[in-house]
Scaffold this active site. Structure first.
Site, PDB file in Angstrom:
ATOM      1  N   GLU A 246       0.826  -1.208   0.000  1.00  0.00           N
ATOM      2  CA  GLU A 246       0.000   0.000   0.000  1.00  0.00           C
ATOM      3  C   GLU A 246       0.863   1.262   0.000  1.00  0.00           C
ATOM      4  OE1 GLU A 246      -2.078  -2.955   2.877  1.00  0.00           O
ATOM      5  OE2 GLU A 246      -0.046  -2.507   2.194  1.00  0.00           O
TER       6      GLU A 246
ATOM      7  N   CYS B  66      -2.791  -3.167   7.413  1.00  0.00           N
ATOM      8  CA  CYS B  66      -2.430  -3.092   8.824  1.00  0.00           C
ATOM      9  C   CYS B  66      -2.687  -1.663   9.331  1.00  0.00           C
ATOM     10  CB  CYS B  66      -0.956  -3.455   8.989  1.00  0.00           C
ATOM     11  SG  CYS B  66       0.181  -2.206   8.327  1.00  0.00           S
TER      12      CYS B  66
ATOM     13  N   CYS C  41      -0.644   1.080   7.442  1.00  0.00           N
ATOM     14  CA  CYS C  41      -1.121   1.361   6.089  1.00  0.00           C
ATOM     15  C   CYS C  41      -2.476   2.059   6.103  1.00  0.00           C
ATOM     16  CB  CYS C  41      -1.167   0.079   5.269  1.00  0.00           C
ATOM     17  SG  CYS C  41       0.489  -0.575   4.947  1.00  0.00           S
TER      18      CYS C  41
END
Length: 160
Positions: free
Chosen positions: A58, A85, A88
């Site tokens: 990302e 996560c 990100c």
């Protein structure tokens, strides 16, 4: 129609994840598109290659998109093969991405639907639409296969 569009763009993210796996990285791929569906940037995990814990797919896609100038990416959608996560998701919210589409859930670290729901947290100053499970089984299987092969290789190496 949107579902077919999401599926086609997730296929591009999946191809990025395959490239990551071929390079020995955890197979996660991302594609950032504008509202017309034009690809602005792609990314894949490069943590091992770069020795950088922030080199997630990302962030790699966002960094490429930022090279064009400015830090806001409003009216864009990020397609990624694994639920982002917290790091990100924070970057996606800070860059004002409008929509997130992901494949596999990440029950250990997912910050969009699984563990946290950052995109809908009223304490944060941006919201985004989240769609999960697009090509979810295919993305999950890709990750399972990668880690199965990794464990097999480590076991073989340890037996020598």
């Amino acid at each position: 129609m949107r579902q077919a569009h999401d599926d086609a763009l997730m296929a591009l993210a999946f191809a990025e994840a395959e490239a990551a796996a071929a390079a020995g990285e955890v197979p996660v791929g991302a594609v950032l598109v504008n509202e017309a569906g034009d690809v602005l940037a792609t990314g894949r995990n490069r943590r091992e290659e770069r020795g950088d814990p922030t080199a997630h797919a990302e962030l790699e896609a966002l960094r490429t998109a930022f090279a064009g100038g400015g830090w806001r990416r409003q009216r864009t959608t990020l397609y990624v093969t694994l639920e982002p996560c917290p790091m990100c998701m924070g970057a996606l919210l800070q860059s004002r991405v409008s929509r997130l589409v992901f494949g596999a859930l990440d029950v250990k670290a997912g910050a969009a639907l699984s563990l946290y729901r950052m995109a809908e947290d009223p304490r944060l100053n941006h919201r985004m639409e989240v769609v999960g499970g697009v090509r979810g089984e295919q993305c999950s299987e890709q990750l399972r296969s990668f880690f199965k092969e990794l464990r097999k290789a480590k076991k073989t190496s340890a037996e020598r």
